[in-house]
Design a protein around this motif. Structure first.
Motif, short mmCIF file in Angstrom:
data_model
loop_
_atom_site.label_atom_id
_atom_site.label_comp_id
_atom_site.label_asym_id
_atom_site.label_seq_id
_atom_site.Cartn_x
_atom_site.Cartn_y
_atom_site.Cartn_z
N SER A 307 72.05 -0.72 -2.17
CA SER A 307 71.89 0.51 -2.92
C SER A 307 73.14 1.41 -2.73
O SER A 307 73.68 1.97 -3.69
CB SER A 307 70.62 1.22 -2.43
OG SER A 307 70.67 2.58 -2.72
N LYS A 308 73.60 1.47 -1.50
CA LYS A 308 74.80 2.25 -1.21
C LYS A 308 76.03 1.63 -1.89
O LYS A 308 76.90 2.33 -2.42
CB LYS A 308 74.99 2.26 0.32
CG LYS A 308 75.96 3.27 0.83
CD LYS A 308 75.89 3.32 2.37
CE LYS A 308 77.19 3.82 2.93
NZ LYS A 308 77.31 3.58 4.37
N PHE A 309 76.07 0.31 -1.88
CA PHE A 309 77.16 -0.43 -2.53
C PHE A 309 77.20 -0.09 -4.03
O PHE A 309 78.25 0.22 -4.58
CB PHE A 309 76.93 -1.92 -2.30
CG PHE A 309 77.75 -2.84 -3.17
CD1 PHE A 309 79.08 -3.11 -2.86
CD2 PHE A 309 77.19 -3.45 -4.29
CE1 PHE A 309 79.84 -3.96 -3.66
CE2 PHE A 309 77.95 -4.30 -5.09
CZ PHE A 309 79.26 -4.56 -4.77
N ILE A 310 76.03 -0.13 -4.66
CA ILE A 310 75.95 0.18 -6.09
C ILE A 310 76.46 1.61 -6.34
O ILE A 310 77.32 1.85 -7.18
CB ILE A 310 74.51 0.02 -6.62
CG1 ILE A 310 74.10 -1.45 -6.62
CG2 ILE A 310 74.36 0.62 -8.02
CD1 ILE A 310 72.61 -1.71 -6.86
N ASP A 311 75.92 2.55 -5.55
CA ASP A 311 76.32 3.95 -5.75
C ASP A 311 77.81 4.15 -5.53
O ASP A 311 78.45 4.95 -6.21
CB ASP A 311 75.52 4.86 -4.81
CG ASP A 311 74.05 4.95 -5.25
OD1 ASP A 311 73.76 4.62 -6.41
OD2 ASP A 311 73.20 5.33 -4.41
N SER A 312 78.37 3.42 -4.57
CA SER A 312 79.79 3.62 -4.26
C SER A 312 80.69 3.12 -5.38
O SER A 312 81.84 3.52 -5.48
CB SER A 312 80.15 2.96 -2.93
OG SER A 312 80.27 1.56 -3.10
N LEU A 313 80.17 2.21 -6.22
CA LEU A 313 81.01 1.69 -7.31
C LEU A 313 80.73 2.38 -8.65
O LEU A 313 81.42 2.15 -9.64
CB LEU A 313 80.81 0.18 -7.47
CG LEU A 313 81.38 -0.70 -6.36
CD1 LEU A 313 81.14 -2.17 -6.67
CD2 LEU A 313 82.87 -0.46 -6.15
N MET A 314 79.70 3.22 -8.69
CA MET A 314 79.35 3.85 -9.98
C MET A 314 80.20 5.10 -10.25
O MET A 314 80.65 5.76 -9.37
CB MET A 314 77.88 4.21 -10.02
CG MET A 314 76.95 3.00 -10.07
SD MET A 314 77.31 1.86 -11.41
CE MET A 314 76.85 2.85 -12.81
#
Ligand code: SF4
Lengths: 314, 448
Positions: A307-314
């Protein structure tokens, strides 16, 4: 003259599909760029994570971290409610493992009862995963779709052998979302979408599961299928491949020896839980970068990381 | 980028002497641009002009060789953005960080940890290829001491040091090992370039954004340095991902040779202290254009997942992965345990052995040479037949090594049962399930 990178937003886009209802409903898809290529154009709907809950509860669970997270839960319904509090979770995926006729052969009625109880207790969108037995899955999807009308669930999955049955019930009669499952082959994925649309299931009701595998276990086939499907959908505007992609990650990664072998058997590998988390994180990340719009996962630490990974790339 | 007729015309001597067979230099240039005439038909082209032209026909992305001896590695050289388009050439490599701020004991301990993860997976050595040495600004002595320790660890090195003087002192001790000197930026470009070229090592260059990276590469190329690697690390994951994609795409899709260098992505910097996040990012950069992926650690748990992924992604789509034929004793199998036969296609092996391991039943898994094909493909191609199985049994000396006379064959080749029995007298051939997932139940029932 200063160098300016060329943009590559496409005229075509992935279908936006809504799962669930009310405040907790989610939309997946809708983007007109390759996964996470926000530098080409903004991506409105970030990829999501559904938490997999087995209808067997924690039976057979080898992960201490997962057991600890659900400590105090007395039932599958309790677990589903608890899963909603998992950091990064957006949906609940109920996996009817014990429906398999070659296993416990749990009855369709029992499956429906459990699905209803879960649906009454949770607010997040619900995904229903079958036991991989073609006939039994069709029966379960039919009955659960009926019982959960109005909940806008996603059934996983309609396959070549049972798409008529599943498409007609879940997709048409009960107005749910249908997952179309094919095995790492872009042509088969497309064919199944065509068949579902000929049946009358609207494109906006279809998600694809184009295959699943764990990192290290033939993942190249899945990876290239994802790449090719997104290229066809966006660069070539292939309408029959513009459905968002849903990928079950945890059922694969928790079945390989890296995640299951007890520490006594290979002490140098270190704690089992850590290996299971890394396999899940690594595989989920690779799926998302390839183009999955929703991944199905289990371990709370892995879900939080992705979830953090997704947010960090958005 | 392919040169246009006009660009080539500018390089001709403009004599219009017709010796090339064309009426004018312009006409000649147009034909060369079309590819219908070769540039050497003009006897008057200057050496520089020829060099420029050969440059334009060189591969879009350079292959950079770093490290020396057993620690020599190739980076870059890719021709496509996605593996299904052709094949990816050089797999991404891993680096783990050390710092001049660490004391000796810390450095020793971390090197020992790094060396622990070193194993084979389907014919490939899996380990951390590089040590990434951060300079903490605490003086050349400390840094050189770190470099000396790292040199003893038998790995290729990346010197991450933007201070040219300190870098020079470090290179004085380690340049023979062909390390990468990473740290050139717009403020230290000339000094870093001088130090790297004097030592004959690859220079890592970065910039605040893709445009600045581009300008810095241009400037270095202008000074004649084409032994470069691009540090795509930005201020966070998002910026780093954008840099890595834009550099590679600008190079291979938009055909800009200035961007044709391999990349470094420093996850220890953008996800400091979060090992799971570093795994997620490492997987992402395995797919999207990281050449050297820098991690704070490489635990066994991370390695098992990431090296498995890397091996899959960088397989040649035309060449299947194979495992060695032979007897694989699973779950403590001995000579009396039942035998199960399958092909040497790596995926088949992994699925079958994985399922058997889950069953906990002792099984001798016999892997026969089938040219790395799956069961049905090999059978159809005649690579998996009673004859090849008999040959394998003889070569591997199965009759003497194993006392059990029960042989399970894949359900998909049930038709071979009779032929195998004829070739292997004394063996009880049993037809197994169609799919690997059914093996656990099958073998449990069978062993019960
Ligand atoms: S031989 Fe060279 S210089 Fe002479 S006309 Fe041809 S291109 Fe021009």
């Amino acid at each position: 003259m200063a160098f300016t990178p060329k943009k590559q937003a496409f005229n075509a886009k992935i279908n936006a599909v809504t799962l669930g209802t009310g405040d907790r409903s989610i939309v997946i898809g809708g983007e007109n760029v390759l996964p996470f290529y926000t530098f080409d154009a903004p991506i409105d709907n970030k990829p999501r994570i559904a938490v997999e809950i087995s209808d067997k509860g924690l039976e057979g669970c080898v992960s201490e971290g997962i057991k600890a997270f659900y400590a105090g839960c007395d039932s599958v319904v309790d677990m589903a409610v608890k899963a909603q509090s998992m950091e990064g979770a957006s949906a609940i995926c109920l996996h009817f493992e014990s429906a398999d006729p070659n296993g416990e052969n749990k009855s369709v009625e029992d499956c429906v009862a459990l699905a209803k109880a879960v649906a009454d207790a949770v607010e997040m969108p619900i995904l229903v995963m079958g036991c991989k037995n073609i006939e039994k899955d069709a029966q379960i999807f039919n009955a659960v779709s009926d019982a959960l009308q109005g909940k806008n669930i996603l059934v996983l999955s309609a396959r070549e052998e049972n798409y008529k049955n599943v498409g007609a019930s879940a997709g048409l009669a009960y107005n749910q979302k249908v997952g179309a499952e094919s095995a790492v082959d872009i042509n088969l994925a497309k064919q199944l979408n065509v068949l579902l649309s000929q049946l009358g299931v609207p494109d906006a009701s279809v998600c694809m599961n184009v295959g699943s595998s764990a990192a290290g276990y033939g993942f190249e086939y899945l990876s290239s299928t994802l790449d090719r499907v997104k290229a066809a959908a966006l660069a070539q505007s292939d309408k029959q491949l513009q459905m968002p992609i849903v990928t079950p990650v945890s059922p694969e990664t928790w079945g390989v020896k890296e995640s299951m072998s007890p520490e006594e058997e290979s002490p140098e590998w270190g704690p089992l839980d850590e290996r299971g988390i890394e396999m899940e994180v690594c595989t989920a990340s690779a799926c998302l970068v390839g183009g999955s719009n929703l991944v199905i996962m289990r371990h709370p630490a892995a879900v939080a990381t992705i979830s953090k990974f997704i947010d960090s790339l958005m | 980028m392919a040169l246009k007729g006009l660009d080539i015309f500018k390089l001709t001597p403009k004599k219009n002497c017709k010796e090339c067979g064309s009426p004018t230099c312009m006409a000649f240039a147009m034909k060369v641009a079309q590819g219908s005439v070769s540039i050497d038909k003009c006897p008057h082209m200057s050496a520089e002009a020829l060099a420029t032209l050969s440059e334009s026909t060189a591969p879009l992305m350079k292959t950079i060789t770093v490290g020396a001896g057993a620690n020599e590695h190739k980076l870059g050289g890719e021709t496509v953005l996605f593996r299904h388009e052709k094949t990816l050439v050089n797999r991404n490599l891993y680096a783990v960080t050390l710092c001049s701020c660490m004391d000796d004991a810390e450095v020793d301990q971390k090197i020992a940890e790094i060396r622990k993860v070193d194993y084979e997976r389907i014919g490939e050595r899996e380990y951390v290829e590089f040590l990434f040495l951060n300079y903490a600004g605490n003086g050349a002595d400390k840094y050189v001491a770190l470099v000396n320790k790292a040199m003893a660890a038998d790995r290729a090195l990346v010197l991450n040091c933007a201070d040219a003087e300190v870098a020079k002192a470090a290179l004085d001790v380690c340049k023979a090992g062909k390390p990468i000197l990473n740290g050139a930026n717009k403020d230290n470009l000339d000094a870093m370039n001088a130090v790297a070229t004097a030592a004959g090592v690859t220079l890592g260059v970065t910039g605040a954004n893709v445009s600045e990276i581009y300008d810095n590469i241009k400037a270095l190329e202008g000074k004649g340095n084409k032994n470069l690697i691009v540090d795509c690390t930005g201020k966070d994951a998002k910026e780093t991902f954008a840099n890595a994609v834009l550099v590679r795409r600008g190079n291979l899709k938009d055909q800009d040779r200035t961007l044709g260098y391999p990349s470094i992505v420093n996850l220890a910097k953008i996800a400091e202290g979060d090992l799971h996040m570093q795994t997620a990012l490492a997987a992402a950069f395995t797919l999207r254009y990281g050449s050297i992926i820098v991690m704070e650690n490489m635990t066994y748990a991370e390695a098992l997942a990431l090296y498995g992924l890397r091996q899959n992604i960088f397989t040649d789509p035309q060449k299947p992965m194979k495992v060695e034929p032979g007897i694989y004793a699973l779950n403590g199998a001995d000579e009396n345990s039942v035998c199960s036969l399958t092909v040497d296609f790596a995926l088949t092996y992994f699925l079958v052995s994985g399922e058997y391991e889950r069953s906990k039943c002792p099984v001798n898994l016999l892997i026969t040479d089938a040219s790395g094909m799956s069961v049905l493909t090999a059978w159809a191609a005649g690579k998996f037949s009673a004859g090849t199985i008999k040959k394998f049994f003889d070569e591997a000396d199965i009759e003497n090594k194993i006392k059990s006379r029960t042989l399970i064959i894949p359900g998909k080749v049930a038709v071979m049962k009779g032929e195998i029995e004829a070739k292997l007298p004394g063996w009880n051939v049993v037809v197994g399930p169609m799919e690997a997932v059914q093996l656990v139940k099958f073998i449990k029932d069978f062993s019960a």
